[in-house]
Enzyme design. Structure first.
Site, PDB file in Angstrom:
ATOM      1  N   ASP A 168       0.790  -1.223   0.000  1.00 38.73           N
ATOM      2  CA  ASP A 168       0.000   0.000   0.000  1.00 38.73           C
ATOM      3  C   ASP A 168       0.829   1.283   0.000  1.00 38.73           C
ATOM      4  O   ASP A 168       0.558   2.212  -0.757  1.00 38.73           O
ATOM      5  CB  ASP A 168      -0.919  -0.018   1.221  1.00 38.73           C
ATOM      6  CG  ASP A 168      -1.500   1.335   1.532  1.00 38.73           C
ATOM      7  OD1 ASP A 168      -2.302   1.816   0.736  1.00 38.73           O
ATOM      8  OD2 ASP A 168      -1.116   1.927   2.571  1.00 38.73           O
ATOM      9  N   ASP A 204       5.106   0.862   3.955  1.00 42.27           N
ATOM     10  CA  ASP A 204       5.285  -0.396   4.678  1.00 42.27           C
ATOM     11  C   ASP A 204       4.710  -1.525   3.831  1.00 42.27           C
ATOM     12  O   ASP A 204       4.676  -1.434   2.609  1.00 42.27           O
ATOM     13  CB  ASP A 204       4.663  -0.311   6.074  1.00 42.27           C
ATOM     14  CG  ASP A 204       3.223   0.202   6.025  1.00 42.27           C
ATOM     15  OD1 ASP A 204       2.586   0.103   4.957  1.00 42.27           O
ATOM     16  OD2 ASP A 204       2.736   0.703   7.050  1.00 42.27           O
ATOM     17  N   TYR A 255      -7.340   2.771   7.312  1.00 43.68           N
ATOM     18  CA  TYR A 255      -8.206   3.404   6.312  1.00 43.68           C
ATOM     19  C   TYR A 255      -9.663   3.333   6.742  1.00 43.68           C
ATOM     20  O   TYR A 255     -10.454   2.579   6.172  1.00 43.68           O
ATOM     21  CB  TYR A 255      -8.015   2.718   4.953  1.00 43.68           C
ATOM     22  CG  TYR A 255      -6.674   2.966   4.321  1.00 43.68           C
ATOM     23  CD1 TYR A 255      -6.442   4.118   3.586  1.00 43.68           C
ATOM     24  CD2 TYR A 255      -5.637   2.059   4.470  1.00 43.68           C
ATOM     25  CE1 TYR A 255      -5.214   4.356   3.002  1.00 43.68           C
ATOM     26  CE2 TYR A 255      -4.400   2.292   3.894  1.00 43.68           C
ATOM     27  CZ  TYR A 255      -4.193   3.439   3.161  1.00 43.68           C
ATOM     28  OH  TYR A 255      -2.960   3.684   2.592  1.00 43.68           O
ATOM     29  N   GLU A 294       6.003  10.137   3.121  1.00 45.41           N
ATOM     30  CA  GLU A 294       5.560   8.780   2.767  1.00 45.41           C
ATOM     31  C   GLU A 294       5.027   8.763   1.343  1.00 45.41           C
ATOM     32  O   GLU A 294       4.503   9.751   0.816  1.00 45.41           O
ATOM     33  CB  GLU A 294       4.489   8.259   3.720  1.00 45.41           C
ATOM     34  CG  GLU A 294       4.092   6.826   3.377  1.00 45.41           C
ATOM     35  CD  GLU A 294       3.664   5.990   4.555  1.00 45.41           C
ATOM     36  OE1 GLU A 294       3.824   4.763   4.501  1.00 45.41           O
ATOM     37  OE2 GLU A 294       3.182   6.564   5.539  1.00 45.41           O
TER      38      GLU A 294
END
Length: 600
Positions: free
Chosen positions: A106, A109, A280, A504
């Site tokens: 995703d 990570d 999420y 990120e």
């Protein structure tokens, strides 16, 4: 009522759909590899155009697709282009006797999250349906095909039978404690599903939309989705047309739509699977049902799906006049009238009244461009900022707004509105591409001034989770094409690996970059992107960030974990009070878990 025969046929279809389809991929005309970052500083606009395409935009698109290849999970094929990646997590799903290997990691990570991923797949397909001519012109059509198939084939596995959708592989509380390469990912990994008996309405619908949009793209229907009332059609990718694959995808869309509409109770998937919703969480399911219904109507050519979708569409006296939400994987409301307008232009039998949806789209865009949308402002540098959403990843809400403004601008009811919406789209994309105080593009490997320290466990080469900024001092691998979270509200970018709101990377961050690149190629924009004129060093901010990764101060003697927990509660309460704002929680829990596990 489903008969035993119907159930058996459905199971057979599911098994057939799981047969690997990589043999059907088209072959690249030539192997694309990202060029060195130094090439981003070379002007191309007056020379060296190929098929009328500026090589800078070819590289933008090529690198953005290459990023997805770098995020692959499972057994990598022999034509893998990312030399430092290895096959990984090939036993995903084994604890549940289900094959969930493959797909994409995703973000920075190693979890695989279905709900946001479906939005990523849908938006990539949507931009190809609208501006797909760019792919053959830039020789990237084979890579679009492989990007989509790698994801869709995994989603086919995740829809493992007619009553089940797997929504998460990996546990954020566990996976976020691992900072290292792809060879030593802890396993075996947990997997979480929603079912007909324990539904996730939003996840079912979002996945149906991804399958339906992609099925329509692979069907090769002439015309596809127009981007203007009278202009030449720019959409579709004829070279990837595959009726057999399209029909297989549509069967999955049918099954998931049935689950979304007919499972009871209707509820967000995080109610059924709280662990899956930690990173999420979903606000509601109505927008997912409306969005999926429109895509189902388009893919099947059946107006009854439109009628069903409109029962979940924002109506009443307020309707779009009170819609403030950013467009993202959680909230698709702003996308609804834009897609409806394109559909009405494409096929009036599906949507005969385009005016209604033009009105709704312009209610949204006018308030945005006029500075009258609640909870939305602009930074000094011009980046649109949604309170709550932009704090966690500033570029993505702005780029998603640019995406739908780009799709809609030529349908606007006045030339002034067309100009305003085009300016909205171009300004946000140009900000990403270097028209900013950072003095470079927020895309890794695109230019010498690109971010150097993306928050990516795979690319970093580090293993010390307590010291990720310095272990190692220099990022080991260049994660070409990755869009980072973006700067803060003062347009400052700190380029620190542990400052995950800014650095990120994630699957959904790259989708609007792809949309922007194909739009500019399809619209024959040959002017260099802003980053080619960036000179000198990047303006990396000094000092300490002020965001979720760097909570201010240590007053009251509280630990970092306690401070963050309090901050989370405060923000949730405040945002719940003002309403209309979704808060992306992908990373707030990541930091909380790390701090808690390390006893800080």
């Amino acid at each position: 009522m489903r008969t035993a025969v119907a159930q058996s046929l459905a199971a057979l279809v599911a098994l057939v759909d799981l047969v690997p389809t990589t043999h059907a991929q088209i072959t690249p005309q030539q192997i694309y590899q990202p060029p060195p970052a130094s090439s981003g500083a070379v002007s191309q606009q007056q020379s060296n155009l190929t098929n009328g395409v500026n090589p800078q935009y070819t590289d933008l698109l090529g690198n953005a697709l290459w990023f997805y290849e770098a995020q692959r999970s499972g057994a990598l094929p022999s034509n893998n282009r990312v030399s430092w990646r290895n096959s990984s997590c090939e036993n995903d799903g084994s604890l549940n006797n289900t094959d969930l290997s493959g797909g994409y990691y995703d973000a920075g990570d190693y979890i695989k999250a279905t709900y946001p991923f479906c939005w990523t797949m849908t938006s990539i397909a949507w931009s190809a349906l609208s501006f797909g001519s760019a792919y053959s012109r830039s020789s990237q059509d084979a890579y679009l095909d492989s990007t989509l198939r790698w994801g869709l084939d995994w989603l086919s596995k995740a829809h493992s039978d007619q009553d089940t959708l797997w929504v998460l592989v990996g546990n954020p509380a566990v996976d976020d404690q691992y900072w290292g390469g792809d060879l030593d990912i802890p396993g075996p990994r947990s997997s979480y599903s929603v079912t007909r008996q324990n539904p996730g309405t939003d996840a079912f619908a979002s996945c149906a939309a991804a399958f339906a949009a992609s099925a329509y793209l692979y069907s090769g229907e002439s015309g596809l989705l127009p981007t203007s009332p009278n202009g030449a059609n720019l959409g579709g990718v004829p070279s990837i047309r595959n009726r057999t694959y399209s029909e297989a995808l549509l069967r999955h869309a049918d099954g998931l739509w049935d689950l979304a509409i007919n499972s009871s109770p209707r509820q967000v998937y995080s109610v059924a699977q709280p662990v899956a919703g930690q990173s999420y969480p979903s606000s509601d399911y109505e927008d997912d049902l409306a969005f999926a219904g429109l895509w189902m109507a388009l893919a099947k050519g059946d107006a009854s799906y439109v009628n069903e979708a409109l029962t979940f569409y924002p109506n009443g006296t307020n309707g779009f006049a009170s819609t403030n939400a950013a467009l993202n994987w959680d909230r698709k409301v702003a996308a609804l009238p834009v897609l409806a307008v394109q559909m009405a232009q494409r096929n009036t039998s599906l949507i005969p009244n385009m005016t209604r949806f033009q009105t709704d789209a312009e209610l949204y865009f006018d308030r945005l461009t006029d500075g009258k949308m609640q909870y939305v402002s602009q930074t000094k540098g011009g980046l649109y900022w949604w309170s709550g959403d932009s704090d966690a990843a500033s570029l993505n809400p702005a780029l998603n707004a640019a995406f739908i403004a780009d799709l809609y601008s030529n349908f606007a009811t006045t030339s002034a509105k067309t100009s305003a919406y085009r300016s909205l789209a171009d300004s946000q994309v140009d900000y990403l591409l270097g028209d900013n105080s950072y003095n470079g593009p927020y895309i890794v490997g695109q230019h010498p001034n690109s971010p150097q320290n993306p928050h990516s466990a795979m690319a970093s080469g580090g293993t010390d989770i307590t010291n990720i900024n310095n272990s190692p001092p220099k990022e080991l691998h260049v994660l070409y094409g990755a869009v980072v979270g973006g700067p803060d509200k003062q347009d400052r970018f700190f380029d620190l690996r542990d400052d995950y709101p800014e650095t990120e990377i994630a699957l959904d961050y790259n989708a609007p970059l792809i949309a922007a690149a194909v739009s500019r190629i399809a619209r024959n924009v040959t002017k260099d992107p802003p980053y080619t004129t960036s000179s000198g060093s990047a303006n990396v901010a000094s000092g300490r960030p002020t965001d979720a990764a760097y909570p201010a101060g240590k007053s009251g003697g509280l630990s970092k974990g306690a401070q963050i927990a309090i901050a989370v509660v405060v923000v949730v309460v405040v945002l719940a009070a003002v309403g209309g704002v979704s808060w992306w929680q992908r990373e707030r829990l990541k930091w909380w878990y790390r701090q808690k596990k390390m006893g800080l």
